[in-house]
Design an enzyme around this catalytic site. Sequence first.
Site, PDB file in Angstrom:
ATOM      1  N   LYS A  17       0.849  -1.192   0.000  1.00  0.00           N
ATOM      2  CA  LYS A  17       0.000   0.000   0.000  1.00  0.00           C
ATOM      3  C   LYS A  17       0.886   1.245   0.000  1.00  0.00           C
ATOM      4  O   LYS A  17       1.757   1.399   0.872  1.00  0.00           O
ATOM      5  CB  LYS A  17      -0.884  -0.038   1.257  1.00  0.00           C
ATOM      6  CG  LYS A  17      -2.120   0.809   1.186  1.00  0.00           C
ATOM      7  CD  LYS A  17      -2.996   0.512   2.397  1.00  0.00           C
ATOM      8  CE  LYS A  17      -4.250   1.332   2.408  1.00  0.00           C
ATOM      9  NZ  LYS A  17      -5.001   1.126   3.661  1.00  0.00           N
TER      10      LYS A  17
HETATM   11  O1  G3P Z   1      -9.590   2.412   4.355  1.00  0.00           O
HETATM   12  C1  G3P Z   1      -9.262   3.691   4.755  1.00  0.00           C
HETATM   13  C2  G3P Z   1      -9.712   3.892   6.135  1.00  0.00           C
HETATM   14  O2  G3P Z   1      -8.956   3.160   7.039  1.00  0.00           O
HETATM   15  C3  G3P Z   1      -9.929   5.262   6.552  1.00  0.00           C
HETATM   16  O3  G3P Z   1     -11.125   5.218   7.199  1.00  0.00           O
HETATM   17  O4  G3P Z   1     -12.865   5.972   8.695  1.00  0.00           O
HETATM   18  O5  G3P Z   1     -10.462   6.616   9.110  1.00  0.00           O
HETATM   19  O6  G3P Z   1     -11.745   7.622   7.237  1.00  0.00           O
HETATM   20  P1  G3P Z   1     -11.558   6.422   8.113  1.00  0.00           P
END
Ligand code: G3P
Length: 217
Positions: free
Chosen positions: A87
């Site tokens: 990633k």
């Molecule tokens: O997959 C990306 C994720 O981990 C981010 O999610 O909820 O932190 O915006 P969030």
Amino acid sequence: MKFFIDTANLDQIREAEAMGILDGVTTNPSLMAKEGITGKNSILKHYVDICNIVEGDVSAEVISTDFEGMIREGEELADLHEQIVVKLPMIKDGVKACKYFSERGIKTNVTLVFSAGQALLAAKAGATYVSPFIGRLDDISTDGLNLIAEIRQIYDNYDFDTQILAASVRHTMHVIDCAKLGADVMTGPLSAIEGLLKHPLTDIGLAKFLEDYKKGN
Ligand code: G3P
């Protein structure tokens, strides 16, 4: 649409895997820290533990922000397990590293994507997955789902193989809307996946069937 779970929590990964609907896992440094997994060796071991639970792709994020560092880290991550996807952040060196890995048959996931232009660059560099963060766009009053639609159109126009991995999915409607828009993959928390199960008429109907069965026995 493939279902990935976005967590480093092994119990939640096992729970989703046991349902038989899990296609992979995404992680990031914040999710690792949330589970108390710190230090390089612990983090690398944790990736292997995750790979041993699921059969699909497991995204493991590099920390370096320069090309050489990303290559060094990415190669180490890819050597850990055949399921590992490297990633990489959507920055110039991340795009260069994406091209490097894709030319060598190593799977990549270009993350922190917030615009159609960034998604176009990721596809040009041969990314296996591109991760547009829909929830974080919604957080700043910008339509995250519209970005999925834009990327879908662009990738279809040119038959790009890069898979759209809708990330920062927060709830069940995100999952359903991503499916309607043709995202190839969604990654979200266990709650968003399990939320798809819920319908009051299912619960009422099941209770009635069980009650009627008992009457006849
Ligand atoms: O997959 C990306 C994720 O981990 C981010 O999610 O909820 O932190 O915006 P969030």
